[in-house]
Write a protein that holds these residues in place. Structure first.
Motif, PDB file in Angstrom:
ATOM      1  N   ALA A  21      34.460   2.106 -45.449  1.00  0.00           N
ATOM      2  CA  ALA A  21      35.327   1.729 -44.317  1.00  0.00           C
ATOM      3  C   ALA A  21      36.291   0.616 -44.736  1.00  0.00           C
ATOM      4  O   ALA A  21      37.476   0.653 -44.391  1.00  0.00           O
ATOM      5  N   ARG A  22      35.797  -0.346 -45.513  1.00  0.00           N
ATOM      6  CA  ARG A  22      36.674  -1.431 -45.998  1.00  0.00           C
ATOM      7  C   ARG A  22      37.750  -0.881 -46.935  1.00  0.00           C
ATOM      8  O   ARG A  22      38.911  -1.281 -46.864  1.00  0.00           O
ATOM      9  N   GLU A  23      37.356   0.045 -47.823  1.00  0.00           N
ATOM     10  CA  GLU A  23      38.329   0.653 -48.745  1.00  0.00           C
ATOM     11  C   GLU A  23      39.417   1.385 -47.949  1.00  0.00           C
ATOM     12  O   GLU A  23      40.598   1.270 -48.250  1.00  0.00           O
ATOM     13  N   PHE A  24      38.990   2.132 -46.928  1.00  0.00           N
ATOM     14  CA  PHE A  24      39.943   2.879 -46.111  1.00  0.00           C
ATOM     15  C   PHE A  24      40.883   1.953 -45.348  1.00  0.00           C
ATOM     16  O   PHE A  24      42.029   2.289 -45.103  1.00  0.00           O
ATOM     17  N   MET A  25      40.377   0.750 -44.971  1.00  0.00           N
ATOM     18  CA  MET A  25      41.240  -0.215 -44.278  1.00  0.00           C
ATOM     19  C   MET A  25      42.423  -0.593 -45.174  1.00  0.00           C
ATOM     20  O   MET A  25      43.513  -0.857 -44.684  1.00  0.00           O
ATOM     21  N   GLY A  26      42.186  -0.634 -46.473  1.00  0.00           N
ATOM     22  CA  GLY A  26      43.236  -0.989 -47.418  1.00  0.00           C
ATOM     23  C   GLY A  26      44.269   0.107 -47.604  1.00  0.00           C
ATOM     24  O   GLY A  26      45.360  -0.143 -48.092  1.00  0.00           O
ATOM     25  N   LEU A  27      43.929   1.331 -47.215  1.00  0.00           N
ATOM     26  CA  LEU A  27      44.873   2.442 -47.326  1.00  0.00           C
ATOM     27  C   LEU A  27      45.683   2.512 -46.043  1.00  0.00           C
ATOM     28  O   LEU A  27      45.298   3.180 -45.100  1.00  0.00           O
ATOM     29  N   ARG A  28      46.778   1.826 -46.022  1.00  0.00           N
ATOM     30  CA  ARG A  28      47.587   1.791 -44.808  1.00  0.00           C
ATOM     31  C   ARG A  28      48.549   2.953 -44.792  1.00  0.00           C
ATOM     32  O   ARG A  28      48.992   3.434 -45.829  1.00  0.00           O
ATOM     33  N   THR A  29      48.899   3.346 -43.626  1.00  0.00           N
ATOM     34  CA  THR A  29      49.736   4.526 -43.447  1.00  0.00           C
ATOM     35  C   THR A  29      51.191   4.141 -43.172  1.00  0.00           C
ATOM     36  O   THR A  29      51.767   4.576 -42.198  1.00  0.00           O
ATOM     37  N   ALA A 117      42.072   8.198 -51.165  1.00  0.00           N
ATOM     38  CA  ALA A 117      41.021   8.244 -50.136  1.00  0.00           C
ATOM     39  C   ALA A 117      39.872   9.136 -50.609  1.00  0.00           C
ATOM     40  O   ALA A 117      38.692   8.799 -50.431  1.00  0.00           O
ATOM     41  N   GLY A 118      40.204  10.244 -51.234  1.00  0.00           N
ATOM     42  CA  GLY A 118      39.190  11.151 -51.757  1.00  0.00           C
ATOM     43  C   GLY A 118      38.338  10.485 -52.835  1.00  0.00           C
ATOM     44  O   GLY A 118      37.119  10.668 -52.885  1.00  0.00           O
ATOM     45  N   LYS A 119      38.988   9.682 -53.687  1.00  0.00           N
ATOM     46  CA  LYS A 119      38.256   8.950 -54.736  1.00  0.00           C
ATOM     47  C   LYS A 119      37.286   7.949 -54.114  1.00  0.00           C
ATOM     48  O   LYS A 119      36.141   7.833 -54.549  1.00  0.00           O
ATOM     49  N   TYR A 120      37.766   7.226 -53.100  1.00  0.00           N
ATOM     50  CA  TYR A 120      36.905   6.257 -52.420  1.00  0.00           C
ATOM     51  C   TYR A 120      35.698   6.967 -51.794  1.00  0.00           C
ATOM     52  O   TYR A 120      34.569   6.482 -51.871  1.00  0.00           O
ATOM     53  N   ALA A 121      35.952   8.115 -51.175  1.00  0.00           N
ATOM     54  CA  ALA A 121      34.865   8.867 -50.540  1.00  0.00           C
ATOM     55  C   ALA A 121      33.854   9.331 -51.588  1.00  0.00           C
ATOM     56  O   ALA A 121      32.640   9.262 -51.373  1.00  0.00           O
ATOM     57  N   GLU A 122      34.349   9.778 -52.738  1.00  0.00           N
ATOM     58  CA  GLU A 122      33.437  10.239 -53.792  1.00  0.00           C
ATOM     59  C   GLU A 122      32.591   9.082 -54.323  1.00  0.00           C
ATOM     60  O   GLU A 122      31.399   9.245 -54.584  1.00  0.00           O
ATOM     61  N   GLN A 123      33.197   7.886 -54.440  1.00  0.00           N
ATOM     62  CA  GLN A 123      32.428   6.716 -54.867  1.00  0.00           C
ATOM     63  C   GLN A 123      31.315   6.423 -53.864  1.00  0.00           C
ATOM     64  O   GLN A 123      30.190   6.077 -54.253  1.00  0.00           O
ATOM     65  N   ALA A 124      31.615   6.568 -52.578  1.00  0.00           N
ATOM     66  CA  ALA A 124      30.599   6.332 -51.546  1.00  0.00           C
ATOM     67  C   ALA A 124      29.481   7.376 -51.648  1.00  0.00           C
ATOM     68  O   ALA A 124      28.294   7.045 -51.537  1.00  0.00           O
ATOM     69  N   ARG A 125      29.865   8.645 -51.871  1.00  0.00           N
ATOM     70  CA  ARG A 125      28.847   9.700 -52.010  1.00  0.00           C
ATOM     71  C   ARG A 125      27.938   9.407 -53.202  1.00  0.00           C
ATOM     72  O   ARG A 125      26.722   9.573 -53.121  1.00  0.00           O
ATOM     73  N   ILE A 126      28.531   8.978 -54.308  1.00  0.00           N
ATOM     74  CA  ILE A 126      27.745   8.664 -55.513  1.00  0.00           C
ATOM     75  C   ILE A 126      26.784   7.509 -55.220  1.00  0.00           C
ATOM     76  O   ILE A 126      25.613   7.564 -55.598  1.00  0.00           O
ATOM     77  N   ALA A 127      27.287   6.479 -54.518  1.00  0.00           N
ATOM     78  CA  ALA A 127      26.425   5.340 -54.177  1.00  0.00           C
ATOM     79  C   ALA A 127      25.245   5.803 -53.321  1.00  0.00           C
ATOM     80  O   ALA A 127      24.100   5.400 -53.552  1.00  0.00           O
TER      81      ALA A 127
END
Length: 185
Positions: A21-29, A117-127
């Motif tokens: 969620a914090r990583e996604f906050m950094g991805l501004r639109t 965003a996909g990379k961040y999600a994959e890092q979360a899945r790995i964790a």
């Protein structure tokens, strides 16, 4: 003992979701936000330090960030860190103030942000999977040492897998939501 480990696994998996969620906050639109630069680290003072320890970040305009560097000696390092952050930003230095215009999101930039965003999600899945692996190893060790029966091992392993599946689904849902947000024009 086994119950505590389930709570611990739950806490650690929740931690992976919080980090995402914090990583996604950094991805501004396309709008400037101080959280955009939150996770940037700067090579300064003989090591790497978080940007917020060497500068203050503000939003003077909707599409502009202003980074006030406290020590002029690290201005170049801060500028370089922002440039190499993978966020596609081009900082402009004016003394100890670095202006960071937020580019208009074109189709290419949106696709790039979606990949990030996909990379961040994959890092979360790995964790989350790593937490599952730790939990299963702990259960197998407990069974081997005679602390729990084989039936209990299978029951708790199923619980760990169910918890993992729930957290992975939350990651996928968060990613889908973020991608939708990024692609909105």
């Amino acid at each position: 003992m086994a119950d505590f480990s389930m709570k611990d696994l739950q806490r650690r998996m929740d931690g992976a979701l919080d980090a995402l969620a914090r990583e996604f906050m950094g991805l501004r639109t396309g709008r400037a936000s101080t959280s955009l630069l939150e996770d940037i680290t700067v090579n300064a003072y003989g090591g790497t330090v978080p940007l917020k320890q060497v500068a203050g970040v503000s939003v003077p305009e909707p599409r502009m960030l202003s980074v006030q560097v406290w020590d002029q000696g690290v201005t170049k390092a801060v500028e370089k860190a922002i440039m190499e952050s993978g966020l596609g930003l081009n900082p402009m230095s004016e003394g100890t103030v670095i202006r960071v215009p937020i580019p208009e999101l074109n189709e290419e930039r949106r696709a790039e942000l979606t990949k990030v965003a996909g990379k961040y999600a994959e890092q979360a899945r790995i964790a989350i999977r790593n937490v599952r692996r730790d939990g299963l190893e702990h259960l197998k060790k407990s069974e081997k040492e005679g602390e729990i029966s084989q039936d209990e091992l299978h029951r708790q392993s199923d619980q760990v897998q169910k918890m993992t599946d729930e957290h992975i689904k939350k990651v996928d849902d968060a990613l889908a939501h973020k991608e939708e947000e990024i692609m909105q024009v």
